[in-house]
Design a protein around this motif. Sequence first.
Motif, PDB file in Angstrom:
ATOM      1  N   GLY A  36       0.828  -1.209   0.000  1.00 28.05           N
ATOM      2  CA  GLY A  36       0.000   0.000   0.000  1.00 28.05           C
ATOM      3  C   GLY A  36       0.859   1.254   0.000  1.00 28.05           C
ATOM      4  N   ALA A  37       1.932   1.223   0.794  1.00 31.17           N
ATOM      5  CA  ALA A  37       2.854   2.367   0.825  1.00 31.17           C
ATOM      6  C   ALA A  37       3.528   2.552  -0.531  1.00 31.17           C
ATOM      7  CB  ALA A  37       3.901   2.172   1.922  1.00 31.17           C
ATOM      8  N   VAL A  38       3.865   1.454  -1.177  1.00 29.65           N
ATOM      9  CA  VAL A  38       4.465   1.535  -2.519  1.00 29.65           C
ATOM     10  C   VAL A  38       3.453   2.137  -3.500  1.00 29.65           C
ATOM     11  CG1 VAL A  38       5.312   0.149  -4.470  1.00 29.65           C
ATOM     12  CG2 VAL A  38       6.124  -0.331  -2.149  1.00 29.65           C
ATOM     13  N   ALA A  39       2.184   1.730  -3.403  1.00 26.64           N
ATOM     14  CA  ALA A  39       1.146   2.284  -4.291  1.00 26.64           C
ATOM     15  C   ALA A  39       0.989   3.787  -4.067  1.00 26.64           C
ATOM     16  CB  ALA A  39      -0.187   1.568  -4.062  1.00 26.64           C
ATOM     17  N   VAL A  40       0.999   4.215  -2.808  1.00 27.20           N
ATOM     18  CA  VAL A  40       0.888   5.648  -2.500  1.00 27.20           C
ATOM     19  C   VAL A  40       2.099   6.394  -3.059  1.00 27.20           C
ATOM     20  CG1 VAL A  40       0.925   7.339  -0.617  1.00 27.20           C
ATOM     21  CG2 VAL A  40      -0.591   5.354  -0.481  1.00 27.20           C
TER      22      VAL A  40
ATOM     23  N   LEU B  75       4.055   5.491  -5.586  1.00 25.83           N
ATOM     24  CA  LEU B  75       3.980   5.535  -7.054  1.00 25.83           C
ATOM     25  C   LEU B  75       2.919   6.529  -7.530  1.00 25.83           C
ATOM     26  CD1 LEU B  75       4.415   1.758  -7.976  1.00 25.83           C
ATOM     27  CD2 LEU B  75       6.051   3.628  -8.316  1.00 25.83           C
ATOM     28  N   ASP B  76       1.806   6.630  -6.814  1.00 26.16           N
ATOM     29  CA  ASP B  76       0.792   7.628  -7.164  1.00 26.16           C
ATOM     30  C   ASP B  76       1.356   9.037  -7.040  1.00 26.16           C
ATOM     31  OD1 ASP B  76      -1.376   6.125  -7.990  1.00 26.16           O
ATOM     32  OD2 ASP B  76      -2.189   5.907  -5.961  1.00 26.16           O
ATOM     33  N   ALA B  77       2.126   9.271  -5.981  1.00 22.15           N
ATOM     34  CA  ALA B  77       2.730  10.596  -5.794  1.00 22.15           C
ATOM     35  C   ALA B  77       3.747  10.878  -6.901  1.00 22.15           C
ATOM     36  CB  ALA B  77       3.401  10.681  -4.424  1.00 22.15           C
ATOM     37  N   LEU B  78       4.488   9.861  -7.278  1.00 24.72           N
ATOM     38  CA  LEU B  78       5.524  10.021  -8.277  1.00 24.72           C
ATOM     39  C   LEU B  78       4.952  10.162  -9.686  1.00 24.72           C
ATOM     40  CD1 LEU B  78       8.677   9.913  -8.488  1.00 24.72           C
ATOM     41  CD2 LEU B  78       8.401   7.500  -9.050  1.00 24.72           C
TER      42      LEU B  78
ATOM     43  N   PRO C 143      -6.660  10.033  -2.868  1.00 21.27           N
ATOM     44  CA  PRO C 143      -5.720   8.980  -3.258  1.00 21.27           C
ATOM     45  C   PRO C 143      -5.624   8.896  -4.778  1.00 21.27           C
ATOM     46  CG  PRO C 143      -7.818   8.035  -2.580  1.00 21.27           C
ATOM     47  CD  PRO C 143      -7.899   9.521  -2.330  1.00 21.27           C
ATOM     48  N   GLY C 144      -4.495   8.385  -5.229  1.00 21.00           N
ATOM     49  CA  GLY C 144      -4.298   8.215  -6.663  1.00 21.00           C
ATOM     50  C   GLY C 144      -4.924   6.929  -7.159  1.00 21.00           C
ATOM     51  N   PRO C 145      -4.896   6.734  -8.475  1.00 21.35           N
ATOM     52  CA  PRO C 145      -5.556   5.563  -9.055  1.00 21.35           C
ATOM     53  C   PRO C 145      -4.938   4.228  -8.622  1.00 21.35           C
ATOM     54  CG  PRO C 145      -4.307   6.750 -10.719  1.00 21.35           C
ATOM     55  CD  PRO C 145      -4.307   7.597  -9.489  1.00 21.35           C
ATOM     56  N   LEU C 146      -3.611   4.176  -8.453  1.00 27.39           N
ATOM     57  CA  LEU C 146      -2.982   2.922  -8.031  1.00 27.39           C
ATOM     58  C   LEU C 146      -3.394   2.550  -6.615  1.00 27.39           C
ATOM     59  CD1 LEU C 146       0.618   3.410  -9.476  1.00 27.39           C
ATOM     60  CD2 LEU C 146      -1.286   2.090 -10.432  1.00 27.39           C
ATOM     61  N   THR C 147      -3.482   3.531  -5.752  1.00 29.53           N
ATOM     62  CA  THR C 147      -3.898   3.285  -4.369  1.00 29.53           C
ATOM     63  C   THR C 147      -5.345   2.809  -4.322  1.00 29.53           C
ATOM     64  OG1 THR C 147      -2.360   4.978  -3.585  1.00 29.53           O
ATOM     65  CG2 THR C 147      -4.118   4.313  -2.080  1.00 29.53           C
ATOM     66  N   ILE C 148      -6.195   3.435  -5.109  1.00 31.72           N
ATOM     67  CA  ILE C 148      -7.608   3.029  -5.150  1.00 31.72           C
ATOM     68  C   ILE C 148      -7.729   1.595  -5.637  1.00 31.72           C
ATOM     69  CG2 ILE C 148      -9.809   3.440  -6.305  1.00 31.72           C
ATOM     70  CD1 ILE C 148      -9.090   6.456  -6.246  1.00 31.72           C
TER      71      ILE C 148
END
Length: 180
Positions: free
Chosen positions: A40-44, A46-49, A58-63
Amino acid sequence: MNWRTPMRSYLNAIRKYATFSGRASRTEYWLFALFYFIFGAVAVFLDALLFDAVGEDPGPLTILFVIAHILPGFAVLSRRLHDTDHSAWWMLLYLTGIGIFILLIFALIRGTEGPNRYGVDPHGEGSVMPAAAHGHPQGGGGADIVAELERLSSLKERGAISEDEYAAMKARALGTGNPA
């Protein structure tokens, strides 16, 4: 212990994504939670990046990650509650707010030893009951072993026990000790 063992517990929980029956050990539950947090932290991140998703939205990867883990999360918690001999209906305590702490306690306590009304012990301790416990007369010999192997095979097919648990219990039933 190498990295494959904890990852195997996480993947086992994902494979049983819709299995609400049976039992899950503390290890299986908490390794699922650990990898959920890490991924989940990696998804967050990557969404930020990639999508500049920072802050409340939240970004699409996190969702996608959260949606993909809702059902496996409830399933592994259900099996964890079963290991402590509690019904999965206890998950409704999430709705109360304070119930989260009760569920945390259930997730932390040791499961019941041996079989309970929800299935065999995920640690394998006492999971292969003597033939007399199954209603078979003592001294039945091969018929008892065949019945036990059929029971174990059925548990494996239903997803109540993993391949490794099946192999260990089969070895115990056959009296060969530890599986090769």
